[in-house]
Design a protein around this motif. Sequence first.
Motif, short mmCIF file in Angstrom:
data_model
loop_
_atom_site.label_atom_id
_atom_site.label_comp_id
_atom_site.label_asym_id
_atom_site.label_seq_id
_atom_site.Cartn_x
_atom_site.Cartn_y
_atom_site.Cartn_z
N THR A 128 2.10 6.63 -7.03
CA THR A 128 1.08 7.55 -7.56
C THR A 128 1.31 9.00 -7.09
N HIS A 129 2.48 9.26 -6.45
CA HIS A 129 2.90 10.63 -6.06
C HIS A 129 1.95 11.30 -5.06
N TRP A 130 1.36 10.50 -4.20
CA TRP A 130 0.51 11.10 -3.17
C TRP A 130 1.35 11.91 -2.17
N ILE B 222 0.84 -1.21 0.00
CA ILE B 222 0.00 0.00 0.00
C ILE B 222 0.87 1.26 0.00
N GLY B 223 1.95 1.29 0.84
CA GLY B 223 2.85 2.44 0.86
C GLY B 223 3.53 2.64 -0.48
N GLY B 224 3.96 1.52 -1.12
CA GLY B 224 4.57 1.65 -2.44
C GLY B 224 3.60 2.22 -3.47
#
Length: 318
Positions: A313-315, A306-308
Amino acid sequence: MSRVFISDGAQAREISLDAFCARTEDAPFSWVHVDGWQEDARAVASRCDHMPEAALSALLAQETRPRCTLMGEGALINLRGLGVQDDPTGDALVSIRLWAEQARVISVSYRPLAAMEPVIARMLAGAIHDPGDLIAELSRHITEALDPEIADLGDSLDEIESGMGESSAAEARRQVSEIRATAISYRRFIAPQRQALERLSAADATWLQPDDRLHLQEAADRCARMAEELEAVRERSALAHEELTDLRAERLNRQALIISVVALVFLPLTFLTGLLGMNVDGIPYAHEPWAFLGVVAVCAIMAVAIGGWFFATHWLRR
């Protein structure tokens, strides 16, 4: 304390107020500076035959703005300049009221003016011979003292703007607010002071010489430049305050985003651990020795995945 200076054209000297009032003949030029808190102004005014009652009331008024009003043979001039540094009361700009007529000037102030001592020194040195010289000299010293003060406001704002991303936003906003308030306070008096000096330089007064008019116009030009600088400082302060507010909002939004991302990462992990933590029969591998390590590994893999995805996605991009 009231002070009286008289000049015979070649040299000047200081005398007492009582000696001045007791004189039977007028000096070629006299300057009387009166402390507004004392009762000397009306006694001095009795020596001026042509002073209107309106001029006397204006001299004694405590709240004034810079202006120049021609009244008969004389003129009423109100100016503002920096006060002495050890006087913390009131506005930073101190008012001085002047009544000027042929061969005589009466000035009244309620607080000490920083420009007074240099002007008095020039008077005693014999460099001031008439009302035009005195007012021009006073205007010059007032503008020369104000010029670096206003320049310091712009320099302080430059430092805040250059270090806006490094310093504390709250401290920077406080400094910007102080600079803006000071600029507004100064401009309130400097803008009309320019108009007063311009009107005096163009006045039809016999005690104003061509060089006096030139010096008054020069002081008016400096006031105009200072008024423009103060207006620029005021506008820049407003923009800097908005930028600091936007910077603070951006930091808060970023912190809120990080908290939201962390919450989204742990949301499925919380669901999984909550599901496996139910005290009911039928949970798979509940009695296997590797079950705990297996659940921890699955949670770690899910968190990394999830972190990756968030990073991909540049969040969390700056």
